[in-house]
Design an enzyme around this catalytic site. Structure first.
Site, PDB file in Angstrom:
ATOM      1  N   ASN A  43      -8.127  -1.208  -3.115  1.00 13.09           N
ATOM      2  CA  ASN A  43      -6.674  -1.062  -3.288  1.00 13.09           C
ATOM      3  C   ASN A  43      -5.966  -2.390  -3.061  1.00 13.09           C
ATOM      4  O   ASN A  43      -6.384  -3.225  -2.237  1.00 13.09           O
ATOM      5  CB  ASN A  43      -6.099   0.060  -2.413  1.00 13.09           C
ATOM      6  CG  ASN A  43      -6.436  -0.036  -0.949  1.00 13.09           C
ATOM      7  OD1 ASN A  43      -7.454  -0.596  -0.557  1.00 13.09           O
ATOM      8  ND2 ASN A  43      -5.584   0.516  -0.118  1.00 13.09           N
ATOM      9  N   GLU A  45      -2.110  -3.555  -2.482  1.00 12.48           N
ATOM     10  CA  GLU A  45      -0.724  -3.117  -2.267  1.00 12.48           C
ATOM     11  C   GLU A  45       0.268  -4.218  -2.613  1.00 12.48           C
ATOM     12  O   GLU A  45      -0.114  -5.361  -2.909  1.00 12.48           O
ATOM     13  CB  GLU A  45      -0.569  -2.647  -0.815  1.00 12.48           C
ATOM     14  CG  GLU A  45      -1.473  -1.443  -0.542  1.00 12.48           C
ATOM     15  CD  GLU A  45      -1.301  -0.842   0.842  1.00 12.48           C
ATOM     16  OE1 GLU A  45      -0.669  -1.474   1.724  1.00 12.48           O
ATOM     17  OE2 GLU A  45      -1.809   0.276   1.033  1.00 12.48           O
ATOM     18  N   ASN A  46       1.538  -3.844  -2.614  1.00  9.53           N
ATOM     19  CA  ASN A  46       2.589  -4.791  -2.962  1.00  9.53           C
ATOM     20  C   ASN A  46       3.835  -4.475  -2.132  1.00  9.53           C
ATOM     21  O   ASN A  46       4.083  -3.302  -1.824  1.00  9.53           O
ATOM     22  CB  ASN A  46       2.900  -4.673  -4.466  1.00  9.53           C
ATOM     23  CG  ASN A  46       3.737  -5.822  -4.970  1.00  9.53           C
ATOM     24  OD1 ASN A  46       4.939  -5.891  -4.750  1.00  9.53           O
ATOM     25  ND2 ASN A  46       3.086  -6.757  -5.646  1.00  9.53           N
ATOM     26  N   TYR A  49       6.441  -1.224  -3.182  1.00  5.22           N
ATOM     27  CA  TYR A  49       5.363  -0.245  -2.984  1.00  5.22           C
ATOM     28  C   TYR A  49       4.790   0.375  -4.264  1.00  5.22           C
ATOM     29  O   TYR A  49       3.574   0.492  -4.392  1.00  5.22           O
ATOM     30  CB  TYR A  49       5.817   0.865  -2.033  1.00  5.22           C
ATOM     31  CG  TYR A  49       6.011   0.434  -0.594  1.00  5.22           C
ATOM     32  CD1 TYR A  49       5.879  -0.903  -0.209  1.00  5.22           C
ATOM     33  CD2 TYR A  49       6.344   1.357   0.393  1.00  5.22           C
ATOM     34  CE1 TYR A  49       6.066  -1.295   1.105  1.00  5.22           C
ATOM     35  CE2 TYR A  49       6.530   0.981   1.717  1.00  5.22           C
ATOM     36  CZ  TYR A  49       6.390  -0.350   2.063  1.00  5.22           C
ATOM     37  OH  TYR A  49       6.572  -0.735   3.369  1.00  5.22           O
ATOM     38  N   CYS A  54      -4.590   1.498  -6.775  1.00  5.14           N
ATOM     39  CA  CYS A  54      -5.647   2.175  -6.024  1.00  5.14           C
ATOM     40  C   CYS A  54      -7.007   1.536  -6.306  1.00  5.14           C
ATOM     41  O   CYS A  54      -7.205   0.886  -7.343  1.00  5.14           O
ATOM     42  CB  CYS A  54      -5.710   3.648  -6.419  1.00  5.14           C
ATOM     43  SG  CYS A  54      -4.383   4.650  -5.735  1.00  5.14           S
ATOM     44  N   GLU A  56      -9.790   3.050  -7.114  1.00  4.71           N
ATOM     45  CA  GLU A  56     -10.411   3.651  -8.311  1.00  4.71           C
ATOM     46  C   GLU A  56      -9.895   2.969  -9.579  1.00  4.71           C
ATOM     47  O   GLU A  56     -10.641   2.709 -10.522  1.00  4.71           O
ATOM     48  CB  GLU A  56     -10.077   5.144  -8.394  1.00  4.71           C
ATOM     49  CG  GLU A  56     -10.576   5.985  -7.239  1.00  4.71           C
ATOM     50  CD  GLU A  56      -9.586   6.075  -6.089  1.00  4.71           C
ATOM     51  OE1 GLU A  56      -8.903   5.076  -5.776  1.00  4.71           O
ATOM     52  OE2 GLU A  56      -9.515   7.155  -5.478  1.00  4.71           O
ATOM     53  N   CYS A  87      -6.324  10.316  -5.222  1.00  4.25           N
ATOM     54  CA  CYS A  87      -4.956  10.794  -5.430  1.00  4.25           C
ATOM     55  C   CYS A  87      -4.855  11.432  -6.825  1.00  4.25           C
ATOM     56  O   CYS A  87      -5.745  11.274  -7.663  1.00  4.25           O
ATOM     57  CB  CYS A  87      -3.960   9.643  -5.276  1.00  4.25           C
ATOM     58  SG  CYS A  87      -3.955   8.483  -6.657  1.00  4.25           S
ATOM     59  N   CYS A  90      -5.208   9.078  -9.773  1.00  6.37           N
ATOM     60  CA  CYS A  90      -6.578   8.580  -9.971  1.00  6.37           C
ATOM     61  C   CYS A  90      -7.492   9.661 -10.522  1.00  6.37           C
ATOM     62  O   CYS A  90      -8.426   9.372 -11.265  1.00  6.37           O
ATOM     63  CB  CYS A  90      -7.130   7.984  -8.683  1.00  6.37           C
ATOM     64  SG  CYS A  90      -6.468   6.320  -8.416  1.00  6.37           S
TER      65      CYS A  90
HETATM   66  N1  THU Z   1      -5.422   4.748  -2.188  1.00  4.04           N
HETATM   67  C1  THU Z   1      -6.488   4.451  -2.995  1.00  4.04           C
HETATM   68  O1  THU Z   1      -6.838   3.280  -3.169  1.00  4.04           O
HETATM   69  N2  THU Z   1      -7.126   5.474  -3.601  1.00  4.04           N
HETATM   70  C2  THU Z   1      -6.814   6.792  -3.436  1.00  4.04           C
HETATM   71  O2  THU Z   1      -7.387   7.648  -4.096  1.00  4.04           O
HETATM   72  C3  THU Z   1      -5.806   7.180  -2.464  1.00  4.04           C
HETATM   73  C4  THU Z   1      -4.935   6.082  -1.975  1.00  4.04           C
HETATM   74  C5  THU Z   1      -4.701   3.650  -1.543  1.00  4.04           C
HETATM   75  C6  THU Z   1      -3.330   3.415  -2.083  1.00  4.04           C
HETATM   76  C7  THU Z   1      -2.669   2.741  -0.919  1.00  4.04           C
HETATM   77  O3  THU Z   1      -2.912   1.342  -0.986  1.00  4.04           O
HETATM   78  C8  THU Z   1      -3.371   3.302   0.294  1.00  4.04           C
HETATM   79  O4  THU Z   1      -4.541   3.920  -0.184  1.00  4.04           O
HETATM   80  C9  THU Z   1      -2.549   4.298   1.066  1.00  4.04           C
HETATM   81  O5  THU Z   1      -2.091   5.303   0.268  1.00  4.04           O
END
Ligand code: THU
Length: 134
Positions: A43, A45-46, A49, A54, A56, A87, A90
């Protein structure tokens, strides 16, 4: 489960590079594609937000950029007491490149805890434009 050791290694190594300064929740993913190559992601992030991506998603991008487009299995790993599960967005991304034999492996930091199909994760999915409706 031992045979998936390599996939867990790739996902864990990618997870070490996760950029998650806002949630502090690091995620790693590794895809074994139908060309038998492995593509990993984490993952990213930024500060804005919704711009975050993610694990995946980045593994899928790596697979597509390399010219593969079928997921044999995808392993997702994260820490904490609650087992990671992809999520909703994904799940949709994964189903695009999956079939009924695709395995979704959910792992903690040490081992695989659950193996699911994409239909279990995303039942009754949108298929209107797909020519290989399964
Ligand atoms: N996240 C993933 O990388 N994959 C998922 O399936 C669920 C969430 C990440 C997104 C974010 O950077 C962090 O987990 C918290 O939500």
């Amino acid at each position: 489960m031992k045979k998936y050791h390599q996939l867990l290694n790739f996902a864990s190594n990618a997870r070490k590079n996760a950029y998650a300064p806002y949630s502090h929740y690091t995620v790693g993913a590794a895809i074994e594609a139908d060309n038998n190559k492995i593509y990993a992601g984490c993952n990213v992030e930024n500060i804005s937000y919704p711009c975050g991506t993610c694990a995946e998603e980045s593994a899928i991008s790596a697979m597509i950029a390399d010219g593969a487009c079928k997921i044999k299995r995808i392993l997702i790993t994260a820490g904490g007491d609650i087992l990671i599960s992809p999520c909703g967005a994904c799940r949709q991304r994964i189903i695009e490149f999956s079939d009924e034999n695709t395995e979704i492996l959910l792992a903690d930091e040490d081992e695989i805890k659950k193996i699911l199909s994409i239909n279990e994760l995303l039942p009754f999915s949108f298929k209107e434009f797909r020519d290989d409706k399964y």
